[in-house]
Design a protein around this motif. Structure first.
Motif, PDB file in Angstrom:
ATOM      1  N   ARG A 127      11.454 -58.633   2.936  1.00 28.16           N
ATOM      2  CA  ARG A 127      12.619 -59.075   3.695  1.00 28.16           C
ATOM      3  C   ARG A 127      13.815 -58.861   2.789  1.00 28.16           C
ATOM      4  N   TRP A 128      14.835 -58.197   3.300  1.00 26.13           N
ATOM      5  CA  TRP A 128      16.044 -57.953   2.521  1.00 26.13           C
ATOM      6  C   TRP A 128      17.232 -58.576   3.237  1.00 26.13           C
ATOM      7  N   SER A 129      18.207 -58.996   2.459  1.00 25.69           N
ATOM      8  CA  SER A 129      19.453 -59.495   3.049  1.00 25.69           C
ATOM      9  C   SER A 129      20.624 -59.005   2.200  1.00 25.69           C
ATOM     10  N   TYR A 130      21.680 -58.629   2.914  1.00 27.69           N
ATOM     11  CA  TYR A 130      22.896 -58.107   2.291  1.00 27.69           C
ATOM     12  C   TYR A 130      24.065 -58.706   3.059  1.00 27.69           C
ATOM     13  N   GLU A 163      25.807 -60.529   5.620  1.00 30.96           N
ATOM     14  CA  GLU A 163      25.392 -60.993   6.955  1.00 30.96           C
ATOM     15  C   GLU A 163      24.276 -60.143   7.558  1.00 30.96           C
ATOM     16  N   ASP A 164      23.931 -59.038   6.930  1.00 30.52           N
ATOM     17  CA  ASP A 164      22.913 -58.122   7.440  1.00 30.52           C
ATOM     18  C   ASP A 164      21.572 -58.439   6.783  1.00 30.52           C
ATOM     19  N   SER A 165      20.482 -58.297   7.535  1.00 32.34           N
ATOM     20  CA  SER A 165      19.154 -58.521   6.963  1.00 32.34           C
ATOM     21  C   SER A 165      18.111 -57.813   7.813  1.00 32.34           C
ATOM     22  N   ARG A 209      13.497 -56.631   7.894  1.00 28.78           N
ATOM     23  CA  ARG A 209      12.196 -56.504   7.241  1.00 28.78           C
ATOM     24  C   ARG A 209      11.834 -55.033   7.208  1.00 28.78           C
ATOM     25  N   CYS A 234      20.707 -55.897  -2.677  1.00 26.33           N
ATOM     26  CA  CYS A 234      20.273 -56.943  -1.741  1.00 26.33           C
ATOM     27  C   CYS A 234      19.465 -58.036  -2.442  1.00 26.33           C
ATOM     28  N   ASP A 235      19.286 -59.125  -1.723  1.00 24.91           N
ATOM     29  CA  ASP A 235      18.270 -60.102  -2.086  1.00 24.91           C
ATOM     30  C   ASP A 235      17.003 -59.635  -1.385  1.00 24.91           C
TER      31      ASP A 235
END
Length: 119
Positions: A61-64, A66-68, A70, A102-103
């Motif tokens: 799972r990535w988040s950048y 407001e965008d995220s 799988r 990203c996280d």
């Protein structure tokens, strides 16, 4: 970098399958599963935010901001790429680029957790 592999045993449905290295006459090393029930997955050499090592066949799972999303980790064109679970299309340029920006969190692998591939 030390190459690491894990193996999924389709028969027993667990990750305790074995892989062997072979050296041929040209001094090249080959990795062969001991039988057709073994699926080999190479380590990317990279880790998620929690320090979990990421392998080919894993879902992240990535988040950048407001965008995220799988994505599934695959090896293609000489690098580890990410395929969006919903669309099947490339996400980011590659896994390394995603980790830089990203996280990223490990979700599981596609063999032990096939439900992760559900859209």
């Amino acid at each position: 970098m030390i190459l690491k592999f894990r193996a999924w045993d389709k028969e027993t449905k667990n990750l305790n399958g074995m892989a062997e290295f072979y050296r041929n006459r040209k001094q090249e090393i080959e990795l062969r599963p001991r039988d057709e029930n073994i699926i080999i997955m190479q380590s990317t050499g990279l880790h998620d935010e929690d320090g979990i090592e990421i392998f080919e066949g894993d879902v992240i799972r990535w988040s950048y901001f407001e965008d995220s999303g799988r994505a599934k980790v695959i090896f293609d064109k000489g690098m580890f790429m990410l395929l969006d679970i919903r669309t099947g299309k490339d996400v980011w340029d590659n896994l390394f680029d995603c980790l830089e920006k990203c996280d990223v969190y490990f979700q599981g692998n596609i063999y032990e957790n096939p439900e992760l591939l559900e859209k």
